[in-house]
Design a protein around this motif. Sequence first.
Motif, PDB file in Angstrom:
ATOM      1  N   THR A  93      -1.628  19.247  31.568  1.00 42.99           N
ATOM      2  CA  THR A  93      -2.808  19.319  32.239  1.00 42.99           C
ATOM      3  C   THR A  93      -2.806  20.574  33.027  1.00 42.99           C
ATOM      4  N   THR A  94      -4.153  21.337  33.007  1.00 46.85           N
ATOM      5  CA  THR A  94      -4.293  22.298  33.738  1.00 46.85           C
ATOM      6  C   THR A  94      -5.522  22.018  34.766  1.00 46.85           C
ATOM      7  N   ALA A  95      -6.244  20.811  34.492  1.00 44.63           N
ATOM      8  CA  ALA A  95      -7.490  20.588  35.393  1.00 44.63           C
ATOM      9  C   ALA A  95      -6.809  19.999  36.836  1.00 44.63           C
ATOM     10  N   LEU A  96      -7.374  20.127  37.586  1.00 41.18           N
ATOM     11  CA  LEU A  96      -7.234  19.685  39.073  1.00 41.18           C
ATOM     12  C   LEU A  96      -7.635  18.227  39.317  1.00 41.18           C
ATOM     13  N   ALA A  97      -7.010  17.212  39.610  1.00 39.59           N
ATOM     14  CA  ALA A  97      -7.594  15.999  39.982  1.00 39.59           C
ATOM     15  C   ALA A  97      -8.252  16.180  41.333  1.00 39.59           C
ATOM     16  N   GLY A  98      -9.569  15.491  41.265  1.00 45.60           N
ATOM     17  CA  GLY A  98     -10.209  15.411  42.298  1.00 45.60           C
ATOM     18  C   GLY A  98     -11.180  16.572  42.405  1.00 45.60           C
ATOM     19  N   THR A  99     -10.701  17.731  41.884  1.00 45.36           N
ATOM     20  CA  THR A  99     -11.638  18.971  41.560  1.00 45.36           C
ATOM     21  C   THR A  99     -12.416  19.101  40.159  1.00 45.36           C
ATOM     22  N   HIS A 100     -11.708  18.729  39.160  1.00 42.65           N
ATOM     23  CA  HIS A 100     -12.412  18.876  38.017  1.00 42.65           C
ATOM     24  C   HIS A 100     -12.369  17.403  37.057  1.00 42.65           C
ATOM     25  N   TYR A 101     -11.739  16.362  37.857  1.00 46.90           N
ATOM     26  CA  TYR A 101     -11.967  14.998  37.231  1.00 46.90           C
ATOM     27  C   TYR A 101     -11.348  13.951  38.338  1.00 46.90           C
ATOM     28  N   GLN A 102     -11.744  12.899  37.851  1.00 50.77           N
ATOM     29  CA  GLN A 102     -11.300  11.678  38.430  1.00 50.77           C
ATOM     30  C   GLN A 102     -11.350  10.456  37.362  1.00 50.77           C
ATOM     31  N   ILE A 103     -10.188   9.876  37.384  1.00 58.26           N
ATOM     32  CA  ILE A 103     -10.005   8.602  36.331  1.00 58.26           C
ATOM     33  C   ILE A 103     -10.358   7.464  37.462  1.00 58.26           C
ATOM     34  N   LEU A 104     -11.622   6.637  36.967  1.00 57.70           N
ATOM     35  CA  LEU A 104     -11.814   5.488  37.534  1.00 57.70           C
ATOM     36  C   LEU A 104     -11.117   4.043  37.304  1.00 57.70           C
ATOM     37  N   GLU A 105     -10.628   3.664  38.079  1.00 58.21           N
ATOM     38  CA  GLU A 105      -9.656   2.298  37.843  1.00 58.21           C
ATOM     39  C   GLU A 105     -10.633   1.245  36.963  1.00 58.21           C
ATOM     40  N   THR A 106      -9.781   1.011  36.043  1.00 55.18           N
ATOM     41  CA  THR A 106     -10.476  -0.340  35.016  1.00 55.18           C
ATOM     42  C   THR A 106      -9.638  -1.309  34.425  1.00 55.18           C
ATOM     43  N   LYS A 107     -10.109  -2.404  34.477  1.00 50.20           N
ATOM     44  CA  LYS A 107      -9.230  -3.516  34.094  1.00 50.20           C
ATOM     45  C   LYS A 107      -9.715  -4.100  32.512  1.00 50.20           C
TER      46      LYS A 107
END
Length: 264
Positions: A93-107
Amino acid sequence: MKTIFHIHKIQFLSIFLLLIMASCKKEELRYEDKAGIYIDKEKIVGVKDSTSYSFAEKAGTLMLDTIYIPVKISGNMSPVDRTVPLKVDESLTTALAGTHYQILETKIKANEITGRVPILLKRTADLKAKQVRLYLKIATSAEFPLEIVNTKTNSTFSGEPAGTYVPGYLIKLSDQLLKPDTWDATGSWFKLFFGTYSATKYRYIIDMTGRIVWGPRARDGAEAPTLEQMYIYYAKLVSALYEYEKINGPMIDETGNQVTFPKL
């Protein structure tokens, strides 16, 4: 005495084999009882292992968008909700967490076997000059201890699955005009109405139709055009290209080939 001994030996071997088989079955049941979870690629339209997402194909005011990753459990349903352990493979991965993307918690909800994990994508200035990569994978967890390495296609050939899916999923993110992943996919209206892809042709299509959002294969999803609209676009493009060529000669793309459209 030899005959009796031989019978006893056979009986002993038979009992021994039955015990081994019973032990294997017991181990097999324990294995199946373990809960696992995987990316359900049968639910993904077009390319199954990756997607290219470009903000350049969206409205200029769109700064955030969401991609949904379908997941499915193996094993039994649960009477309680369970968190989907979708993670990022940092090595790919080269994308930056919080800058380019965010994974939303899912159940995965209680008594259900499927779910969708939202991946929030963010439009940043650097995406106009580069493409970043986000590689997603399923990790094991206390709620999903079974690691699922590969999954099979639903389609079969000679009674066996026609193919195998690798476990991860790649999102290629940019703010540049790129070839849609599903341009050449089976049943694609891109291919049917517009023919062979080139960046010059795609820019011409967008300029002439005013449409920047097409949906997978230009026919799937709520954002896709209708068949009637595709015929209208096709007629407009062919007519406009004819007028262009009368004045300027053939339109040549970035590969040195003439821009043309198929005959319908």
